[in-house]
Design a protein around this motif. Sequence first.
Motif, mmCIF file in Angstrom:
data_model
loop_
_atom_site.group_PDB
_atom_site.id
_atom_site.type_symbol
_atom_site.label_atom_id
_atom_site.label_comp_id
_atom_site.label_asym_id
_atom_site.label_seq_id
_atom_site.Cartn_x
_atom_site.Cartn_y
_atom_site.Cartn_z
ATOM 1 N N UNK A 84 0.846 -1.201 0.000
ATOM 2 C CA UNK A 84 0.000 0.000 0.000
ATOM 3 C C UNK A 84 0.878 1.247 0.000
ATOM 4 N N UNK A 85 0.555 2.196 -0.855
ATOM 5 C CA UNK A 85 1.376 3.396 -1.010
ATOM 6 C C UNK A 85 0.897 4.530 -0.108
ATOM 7 N N UNK A 86 1.766 5.517 0.006
ATOM 8 C CA UNK A 86 1.432 6.721 0.766
ATOM 9 C C UNK A 86 0.257 7.461 0.127
ATOM 10 N N UNK A 87 0.179 7.400 -1.197
ATOM 11 C CA UNK A 87 -0.925 8.061 -1.906
ATOM 12 C C UNK A 87 -2.257 7.428 -1.523
ATOM 13 N N UNK A 90 -3.207 8.705 1.821
ATOM 14 C CA UNK A 90 -3.695 10.079 1.687
ATOM 15 C C UNK A 90 -5.139 10.097 1.206
ATOM 16 N N UNK A 91 -5.461 9.252 0.215
ATOM 17 C CA UNK A 91 -6.841 9.205 -0.290
ATOM 18 C C UNK A 91 -7.808 8.706 0.777
ATOM 19 N N UNK A 95 -4.557 14.260 3.800
ATOM 20 C CA UNK A 95 -3.177 14.708 3.615
ATOM 21 C C UNK A 95 -2.415 14.771 4.943
ATOM 22 N N UNK A 96 -3.090 15.227 6.013
ATOM 23 C CA UNK A 96 -2.411 15.402 7.300
ATOM 24 C C UNK A 96 -1.865 14.075 7.829
#
Length: 509
Positions: A84-87, A90-91, A95-96
């Motif tokens: 799993x990615x950071x993006x 974020x979704x 973002x925080x």
Amino acid sequence: MYELGVLDKECRQLCDGIYSKKDTDAISRALAFAYNAHQGQQRKSGEPYIIHPFGVAVLLISLRFDAPTVQAGLLHDVPEDTTITLQEISRSFGKQVAQLVDGITKLARVRFKKAWFWFGPPRAQELPAFERQAETLRKMILAMSKDIRVVFIKLADRLNNMRTLDAISQDKQIRISQETLEIYAPIADRLGIGQWKGELEDLAFPYIYPKEAQLVQSLVGKELRRRQQDAQKARKLLYKFLTKEHIPTLDIHSRIKHRYSFWKKYEKYGRDMSKICDLVALRVIVPTEKDCYTTMGAIHTHWKPLPGRIKDYIAHPKPNGYQSLHTSVSGPSGHVFEIQMRTQEMHLESEVGVALHWHYAEEKNKGRRFSLKNPARIPKSKLEWIRELAAWQKNITDAKHYQNDITYKFFKNRIFVFTPQGDVRELPENASPIDFAYAIHTEVGNHCVGAKVNGKMMRLDTKLSSGDVVEIRTQKNASGPKQDWLTLVQSSAARQRIRSILNKRKRMQ
């Protein structure tokens, strides 16, 4: 025992009375996400991996951090240990939370060189270099953490890992324990989190100094019961005469000194056990600062104080904000012991430090309570330790001098960059790979032909950032520094070396 439903129920019980339903649901959602992401993974101890991020979250909840911090604590290993990615984080969580998780991911690179730890602590001749690296790494952790909540998550991560250190290899135990003693415990101390600092030190102590830890266990084991009995007797008498003199008390309790702290004091006093008065100390919690001094006066009328053993940390707080009034007296059994007087807020701050100021607020009709508003604000006076880390080991005495300083001065115009082997180089802000090459060695800079930054080939005019991993490509027959390199470098050392080569060429023409 480790089913999601069981963990979620425990999590919600911990959140009850601290967080709103909305925030509790958000934390629960992060727990479920982390649980599914780490499904099938195990720790070295054989436990399901989710137990670690859950333990980190429990520590953050205990200090009542805001919901995004707890969510990030649950998710902090997901980008590194799963697909799993950071993006995606974020979704799913905003973002925080993603930025907090990203901060922790970058800090995972901060570690001591393994070479220090083949034979336990560094040898005497290695100490200067070792201490320089420890200080650099402390500074780097704080400089890289644009949001200081990242530091709290990292401390919780380290504390939870220290609790299960027996499951890993001996060389890792030693390296991680030394990092804990030299980097993380001092940061916890600067943040004023006494309970975490003490536990971090005690957990690391037997791995780094096994013989000394055994000695302390033997000494404390013999003495502790007697001193606890003395403290209990003194506590009852103290309640009695403070009540008689109409001095209000909120609580009187005893505390046992941490093992590592005891050992340091034992060494300081030439291994004379009789000089350690605070193996078991009494703490008197009173409503106001004035009551602290009134209480001490009353104590001194009943029990004889030891000359030179009164410490007024209320009038003169420690650099981390610690406040308390200490005195050592000859008690009812004739033995000397320490009594500490403080207000409730002083006591909370000594345990949880600047975390206290994350949420402490007045709310109408509810009295004083923790609220989860404005999590990024910390009083300026509580950030002195981070603004002037150049004086890391020095006492800060002039608080007003820093009152209007709202930036982290010491880190302004500085970045910290890694070699592929994990060494750290401190460079000016906007430094290029050429600066980094010369920071490694003059010959590396002179023969530099390219650079990889975080695994990707980049131009030599690339601006580096804290946490970047840089690999310099060199060629033996490289033509050497070019005139335009002077416009690319930020460090005076690199500029000097480039000029030296260019001037030498001119003279030879």
